[in-house]
Design an enzyme around this catalytic site. Structure first.
Site, PDB file in Angstrom:
ATOM      1  N   GLU A   1       0.826  -1.215   0.000  1.00 33.28           N
ATOM      2  CA  GLU A   1       0.000   0.000   0.000  1.00 33.28           C
ATOM      3  C   GLU A   1       0.858   1.262   0.000  1.00 33.28           C
ATOM      4  O   GLU A   1       1.038   1.935   1.022  1.00 33.28           O
ATOM      5  CB  GLU A   1      -0.989  -0.073   1.164  1.00 33.28           C
TER       6      GLU A   1
ATOM      7  N   HIS B   1     -17.192 -11.083   5.721  1.00 34.77           N
ATOM      8  CA  HIS B   1     -15.904 -10.421   5.911  1.00 34.77           C
ATOM      9  C   HIS B   1     -15.091 -11.169   6.955  1.00 34.77           C
ATOM     10  O   HIS B   1     -15.578 -11.426   8.055  1.00 34.77           O
ATOM     11  CB  HIS B   1     -16.124  -8.969   6.363  1.00 34.77           C
ATOM     12  N   HIS B   2     -13.883 -11.559   6.592  1.00 33.46           N
ATOM     13  CA  HIS B   2     -12.957 -12.205   7.513  1.00 33.46           C
ATOM     14  C   HIS B   2     -11.737 -11.324   7.693  1.00 33.46           C
ATOM     15  O   HIS B   2     -10.730 -11.520   7.013  1.00 33.46           O
ATOM     16  CB  HIS B   2     -12.495 -13.565   6.967  1.00 33.46           C
ATOM     17  N   GLU B   3     -11.823 -10.336   8.560  1.00 28.94           N
ATOM     18  CA  GLU B   3     -10.600  -9.605   8.926  1.00 28.94           C
ATOM     19  C   GLU B   3      -9.873 -10.493   9.929  1.00 28.94           C
ATOM     20  O   GLU B   3     -10.436 -10.867  10.954  1.00 28.94           O
ATOM     21  CB  GLU B   3     -10.932  -8.242   9.541  1.00 28.94           C
TER      22      GLU B   3
ATOM     23  N   HIS C   1      -7.942  -8.748   0.849  1.00 29.83           N
ATOM     24  CA  HIS C   1      -7.193  -7.502   1.112  1.00 29.83           C
ATOM     25  C   HIS C   1      -5.912  -7.853   1.857  1.00 29.83           C
ATOM     26  O   HIS C   1      -5.815  -8.910   2.481  1.00 29.83           O
ATOM     27  CB  HIS C   1      -8.046  -6.520   1.906  1.00 29.83           C
ATOM     28  N   GLU C   2      -4.923  -6.956   1.737  1.00 29.24           N
ATOM     29  CA  GLU C   2      -3.576  -7.216   2.266  1.00 29.24           C
ATOM     30  C   GLU C   2      -3.153  -8.632   1.839  1.00 29.24           C
ATOM     31  O   GLU C   2      -2.755  -9.467   2.658  1.00 29.24           O
ATOM     32  CB  GLU C   2      -3.524  -7.069   3.799  1.00 29.24           C
TER      33      GLU C   2
ATOM     34  N   GLU D   1      -6.912  -6.750  -3.172  1.00 25.06           N
ATOM     35  CA  GLU D   1      -6.438  -5.378  -3.040  1.00 25.06           C
ATOM     36  C   GLU D   1      -4.936  -5.408  -3.384  1.00 25.06           C
ATOM     37  O   GLU D   1      -4.575  -5.657  -4.525  1.00 25.06           O
ATOM     38  CB  GLU D   1      -6.719  -4.903  -1.612  1.00 25.06           C
TER      39      GLU D   1
ATOM     40  N   GLU E   1      -9.717   3.332   0.131  1.00 30.89           N
ATOM     41  CA  GLU E   1      -9.710   3.527   1.592  1.00 30.89           C
ATOM     42  C   GLU E   1      -8.732   4.639   1.998  1.00 30.89           C
ATOM     43  O   GLU E   1      -8.977   5.359   2.957  1.00 30.89           O
ATOM     44  CB  GLU E   1      -9.376   2.225   2.314  1.00 30.89           C
TER      45      GLU E   1
HETATM   46  C1  NOJ Z   1      -8.128  -2.969   5.453  1.00 31.34           C
HETATM   47  C2  NOJ Z   1      -8.957  -3.238   4.238  1.00 31.34           C
HETATM   48  O1  NOJ Z   1      -8.275  -2.873   3.068  1.00 31.34           O
HETATM   49  C3  NOJ Z   1     -10.247  -2.483   4.394  1.00 31.34           C
HETATM   50  O2  NOJ Z   1     -11.026  -2.603   3.224  1.00 31.34           O
HETATM   51  C4  NOJ Z   1     -10.976  -3.013   5.592  1.00 31.34           C
HETATM   52  O3  NOJ Z   1     -12.164  -2.302   5.772  1.00 31.34           O
HETATM   53  C5  NOJ Z   1     -10.117  -2.857   6.848  1.00 31.34           C
HETATM   54  N1  NOJ Z   1      -8.835  -3.434   6.625  1.00 31.34           N
HETATM   55  C6  NOJ Z   1     -10.741  -3.529   8.051  1.00 31.34           C
HETATM   56  O4  NOJ Z   1     -10.815  -4.901   7.853  1.00 31.34           O
HETATM   57 CA    CA Z   2      -5.889  -2.379   2.762  1.00 32.33          CA
END
Ligand code: NOJ
Ligand code: CA
Length: 665
Positions: free
Chosen positions: A174, A378-380, A450-451, A469, A475
């Site tokens: 990023e 969503h799996h953060e 993402h990441e 991403e 963002e």
């Molecule tokens: C980073 C992600 O790129 C973003 O889209 C997400 O909302 C946040 N992390 C939280 O998970």
């Molecule tokens: Ca991100």
């Protein structure tokens, strides 16, 4: 599916008698535009060179390895070689181009070192690029082994200008792209794009990254760029632990005469294996909105409390809007336990099957399905891989049980290592990433990561790996901002790897909830991004109320996300670009153009339309007084009758852009 149209395979065993003959082999692309030679120098060090016509792409560049089991970069001999020809045309289940031709010549060179360890280098020459990979056959001297260094080089013929993001800098991929000569680089990620002083454009990347660490590019001086494999962890510098037989990822160089040629070069997909999943009718490109941007602009929170955004009533509002406007999915972030404490760095443990009490998952799944919409889970993970893996199967079962056809994963962490000390882009995470793809496939789930680990074309083999991403996306426009020219660089850099979940579509550019902040864009430019940036799942990132009453929203509603073909009409990296895409199995075209801070007028020639047919072009453009800082939300919508002899002259405001919908009449 009309998979293979033509396949020709020729296999010729070359066994040379004299040492002299063995030490130098030549490979030419099918039309002889790309020429690669592979050989050994007087010390038995392997090398290659690559030419595009009379222009040098790679000067004498080293090949080989340093393994724990031996030196595979010097004292080698060539013990055999073979060549083959491939020519096949295959159909993508979804993508930026439906039919893809894979036409190349292959050369396999077999090397042996002083201790008798054997390995092969496989080269492929396409008319617009070349690639090579290493193969370690099973042999007694090489069962389990580790890579100390891969010495693959790309020796440039000059100190070319280039576009890159830094590696090992803690924020993964990023970053804003740097435009610098090679001599000023340290370590950079791929895709790494070169504007060669000999007039060529090329980019270095990799294809089919499995069970191995990611390649970073290191400037070792004298215009030499070397593969630097990301180590396993801060405490273990080993690059990869391997078991023979093993094939490394392909090292790729895609070549063009114009910058846009890089965008329509599908070599990376061709170097990946065909679809392994069989019926992938569950993978459907589409558009989505989400309970997302409101967290970035401070209206809602991921965590529980009075502003918790993922509550049943709010999610219903999004579902209603999605359903009324033809969106396929609604992303919901902050729906599950884990957000209430410090969730990065292995802190609070996320739970992927336990919704917060105010998120009624059963009711919402049904509410969505009744309205022909699905929730995107969503799996953060907070990059806590062990925690995620311990729940992986149940997490995907949960998605499947609730009709969530797609999941967005996320791996935010502090620094460039995971909480357990492993590098974000090393072998450990590459293997984890693959387990998630395969688990998703078993549960018929599309993945938007993402990441992520960078895209290396695996979508051909695992078509459920739809998007990711891996760059600075929208963002960041709520976290300090991206310069307006960022999106004029992305198509020639990050997007060359594969689909990018940039999440365009901000309409409240002046960010009414964020005093003193605004996004460097215009509404015309946001619309353009639906074709300038490629992804099969495209978000409209803004809040439903910010689209209400905007005629320009009509374009987002109508733009498809799956294409028959893609054409780059013009472009200069970091300045402007225009991309046209034809709807898959359709006759309509959608075109987007974006510019940097400069206002520009460009001519669009419609010569790609079918001859003898009439079309209606609806142009969504910046207005005369639009400016990305002073007046970003002004736009015009105008209709024109066009055919394949028409030209339209279009003005882009400073920091602006346009979108055109071209419908067959
Ligand atoms: C980073 C992600 O790129 C973003 O889209 C997400 O909302 C946040 N992390 C939280 O998970
Ligand atoms: Ca991100």
């Amino acid at each position: 599916m009309n998979r293979i149209v033509i396949v020709i395979l020729l296999l010729v065993e070359i066994s040379c008698s004299s040492q002299q003959e063995q030490d130098y082999l030549q490979l030419n692309s099918p039309s002889n535009t790309v020429n690669v030679s592979v050989g050994l120098d007087e010390k038995g060090n392997p090398y290659y060179t690559a030419q595009y016509g009379s222009k040098t792409v790679a000067d004498t560049s080293k090949l080989g390895f340093l393994l724990d089991k031996g030196d595979l970069q010097s004292g080698l001999k060539i013990i055999g070689s073979s060549t083959s020809t491939f020519d096949e045309t295959w159909e993508q289940p979804w993508g930026e181009e439906r039919m893809i031709r894979n036409n190349c010549q292959e050369l396999i060179v077999q090397f042996e070192n002083r201790e008798g360890i054997k390995y092969n280098v496989v080269f492929r020459a396409f008319d617009d690029g070349y690639a090579f990979r290493y193969e370690f056959p099973k042999q007694e001297k090489l069962l389990n082994f580790s890579v100390i260094d891969e010495v693959s080089e790309f020796k440039m013929s000059d100190d070319h200008p280039s576009w890159s993001i830094p590696a090992y800098h803690g924020n993964r991929y990023e970053y804003i792209y740097d435009h610098k000569p090679i001599s000023e680089l340290d370590m950079v990620h791929t895709p790494f794009t070169v504007e060669a002083t000999n007039g060529l454009f090329f980019h270095i990347h990799e294809a089919a990254l499995y069970d191995y660490s990611s390649m970073v590019i290191k400037n070792t001086g004298n215009n030499v760029l070397k593969c630097d494999l990301v180590p396993l962890s801060k405490s273990d510098p080993t690059k990869s632990y391997l078991t023979a037989p093993f094939k490394t990822p392909w090292r790729t160089v895609q070549i063009g005469e114009q910058p846009g040629d890089l965008i329509t070069n599908y070599m990376i997909l061709n170097l990946n294996e065909p679809n392994k999943l069989g019926d992938v009718s569950f993978v459907k490109p589409g558009k989505y909105i989400g309970v997302w941007w409101e967290m970035f602009i401070g209206v809602g929170t991921w965590h529980q409390g009075s502003k918790h955004a993922a509550n049943t009533a709010n999610v219903k509002k999004y579902i209603d809007f999605a359903s009324a406007n033809g969106f396929d999915g609604v992303l919901v972030e902050g729906w599950n336990y884990g957000w209430d404490g410090p969730w990065m760095g292995g802190g609070t443990k996320f739970e992927f099957t336990k919704p917060y009490p105010d998120f009624d998952v059963k009711e919402l799944s049904k509410y969505a399905a009744d309205r022909n919409v699905y929730i995107i889970g969503h799996h953060e993970t907070g990059a806590d891989i062990e925690n995620y893996e311990s729940q992986l199967e149940q997490s995907f079962q949960f998605l499947e049980d609730h009709g969530m056809k797609a999941v967005k994963t996320g791996y935010v962490e502090n620094g460039d290592t995971l909480p357990n000390g492993y590098y974000h882009h090393g072998q450990y995470f590459v293997q984890h990433f693959q387990r998630v793809i395969e688990t998703g496939a078993r549960h018929k789930t599309m993945i938007v990561a993402h990441e992520p680990i960078k895209d290396t074309g695996k979508r051909r083999t695992y078509p459920n790996m739809v998007s990711r991403e891996g760059a600075k996306g929208q963002e960041y426009n709520a976290m300090g901002g991206n310069p307006t020219e960022h999106v004029t660089v992305i198509p020639f850099t990050r997007n060359l790897a594969g689909p990018f979940d940039y999440t365009p579509g901000v309409f409240d550019i002046l960010l009414k909830t964020r005093e003193g902040e605004q996004v460097e864009t215009t509404i015309g430019k946001e619309l353009a991004l639906y074709t300038v940036i490629y992804a099969p799942m495209m978000m409209a990132n803004d809040l439903p109320e910010n689209y209400e009453g905007h005629p320009a929203f009509e374009y987002i509603k109508s733009v498809p996300t799956d294409w028959e073909q893609t054409k780059v009409l013009n472009g200069e990296i970091g300045k402007y670009v225009t991309i046209a895409r034809q709807e898959r199995q359709g006759s309509d075209w959608f075109i987007g153009g974006v510019t940097d801070k400069e206002a520009r007028t460009i001519d669009i020639k419609f010569d790609f339309l079918e001859a003898g047919k009439s079309y209606k072009a609806t142009v969504f453009s910046d207005a005369d007084d639009t400016h990305y800082i002073d007046n970003p939300t002004a736009y015009d919508i105008k209709d024109y009758d066009v055919n394949n002899e028409s030209t339209l002259s279009l003005k882009m405001a400073p920091g602006g852009g346009f979108a055109i919908r071209v419908l067959l009449q």
